[in-house]
Design a protein around this motif. Structure first.
Motif, PDB file in Angstrom:
ATOM      1  N   MET A   1     -11.181   7.259  -3.779  1.00 38.34           N
ATOM      2  CA  MET A   1     -10.360   7.182  -4.957  1.00 38.34           C
ATOM      3  C   MET A   1     -11.162   7.735  -6.137  1.00 38.34           C
ATOM      4  O   MET A   1     -12.345   7.483  -6.261  1.00 38.34           O
ATOM      5  CB  MET A   1      -9.985   5.721  -5.236  1.00 38.34           C
ATOM      6  CG  MET A   1      -8.537   5.601  -5.621  1.00 38.34           C
ATOM      7  SD  MET A   1      -7.950   3.986  -6.184  1.00 38.34           S
ATOM      8  CE  MET A   1      -8.570   2.829  -5.036  1.00 38.34           C
ATOM      9  N   SER A   2     -10.467   8.443  -6.983  1.00 39.76           N
ATOM     10  CA  SER A   2     -11.169   9.046  -8.114  1.00 39.76           C
ATOM     11  C   SER A   2     -11.411   8.014  -9.224  1.00 39.76           C
ATOM     12  O   SER A   2     -10.794   6.949  -9.255  1.00 39.76           O
ATOM     13  CB  SER A   2     -10.343  10.211  -8.672  1.00 39.76           C
ATOM     14  OG  SER A   2      -9.138   9.716  -9.212  1.00 39.76           O
ATOM     15  N   THR A   3     -12.288   8.369 -10.108  1.00 38.86           N
ATOM     16  CA  THR A   3     -12.646   7.459 -11.192  1.00 38.86           C
ATOM     17  C   THR A   3     -11.466   7.193 -12.109  1.00 38.86           C
ATOM     18  O   THR A   3     -11.244   6.058 -12.537  1.00 38.86           O
ATOM     19  CB  THR A   3     -13.814   8.058 -12.003  1.00 38.86           C
ATOM     20  OG1 THR A   3     -14.887   8.343 -11.110  1.00 38.86           O
ATOM     21  CG2 THR A   3     -14.274   7.103 -13.078  1.00 38.86           C
ATOM     22  N   SER A   4     -10.672   8.213 -12.396  1.00 39.89           N
ATOM     23  CA  SER A   4      -9.530   8.019 -13.292  1.00 39.89           C
ATOM     24  C   SER A   4      -8.490   7.098 -12.660  1.00 39.89           C
ATOM     25  O   SER A   4      -7.851   6.298 -13.360  1.00 39.89           O
ATOM     26  CB  SER A   4      -8.894   9.362 -13.651  1.00 39.89           C
ATOM     27  OG  SER A   4      -8.407  10.006 -12.488  1.00 39.89           O
ATOM     28  N   ALA A   5      -8.318   7.172 -11.338  1.00 35.21           N
ATOM     29  CA  ALA A   5      -7.365   6.290 -10.668  1.00 35.21           C
ATOM     30  C   ALA A   5      -7.845   4.836 -10.727  1.00 35.21           C
ATOM     31  O   ALA A   5      -7.040   3.918 -10.924  1.00 35.21           O
ATOM     32  CB  ALA A   5      -7.180   6.725  -9.219  1.00 35.21           C
ATOM     33  N   ILE A   6      -9.134   4.627 -10.578  1.00 33.57           N
ATOM     34  CA  ILE A   6      -9.687   3.274 -10.652  1.00 33.57           C
ATOM     35  C   ILE A   6      -9.525   2.718 -12.061  1.00 33.57           C
ATOM     36  O   ILE A   6      -9.145   1.557 -12.245  1.00 33.57           O
ATOM     37  CB  ILE A   6     -11.165   3.271 -10.220  1.00 33.57           C
ATOM     38  CG1 ILE A   6     -11.267   3.621  -8.724  1.00 33.57           C
ATOM     39  CG2 ILE A   6     -11.818   1.930 -10.502  1.00 33.57           C
ATOM     40  CD1 ILE A   6     -12.675   3.828  -8.239  1.00 33.57           C
ATOM     41  N   MET A   8      -7.252   3.606 -14.305  1.00 35.91           N
ATOM     42  CA  MET A   8      -5.833   3.329 -14.534  1.00 35.91           C
ATOM     43  C   MET A   8      -5.398   2.056 -13.826  1.00 35.91           C
ATOM     44  O   MET A   8      -4.595   1.277 -14.356  1.00 35.91           O
ATOM     45  CB  MET A   8      -4.978   4.512 -14.072  1.00 35.91           C
ATOM     46  CG  MET A   8      -5.029   5.693 -15.010  1.00 35.91           C
ATOM     47  SD  MET A   8      -3.817   6.963 -14.613  1.00 35.91           S
ATOM     48  CE  MET A   8      -4.399   7.541 -13.032  1.00 35.91           C
ATOM     49  N   MET A   9      -5.912   1.820 -12.629  1.00 38.36           N
ATOM     50  CA  MET A   9      -5.573   0.604 -11.901  1.00 38.36           C
ATOM     51  C   MET A   9      -6.103  -0.626 -12.640  1.00 38.36           C
ATOM     52  O   MET A   9      -5.401  -1.633 -12.762  1.00 38.36           O
ATOM     53  CB  MET A   9      -6.168   0.659 -10.485  1.00 38.36           C
ATOM     54  CG  MET A   9      -5.865  -0.572  -9.647  1.00 38.36           C
ATOM     55  SD  MET A   9      -6.599  -0.496  -8.017  1.00 38.36           S
ATOM     56  CE  MET A   9      -8.330  -0.581  -8.416  1.00 38.36           C
TER      57      MET A   9
END
Length: 44
Positions: A1-6, A8-9
């Motif tokens: 998982m990318s950093t931006s997805a983490i 945002m989560m």
């Protein structure tokens, strides 16, 4: 998982849990929870 997805989560989880906590605090502050149960009425 990318950093931006983490990120945002984590932001989404903070918003959801924060909203839930604010709702509970608001209900407790205005007495909506305590007033739901009424004392039994005894007419003798």
């Amino acid at each position: 998982m990318s950093t931006s997805a983490i990120v945002m989560m984590l932001v989404a989880m903070a918003v959801i849990w924060g909203g839930l906590a604010l709702a509970v605090v608001s209900l407790l502050r205005h007495g909506a929870v305590e007033d739901r149960v009424e004392a039994p009425r005894r007419d003798l």
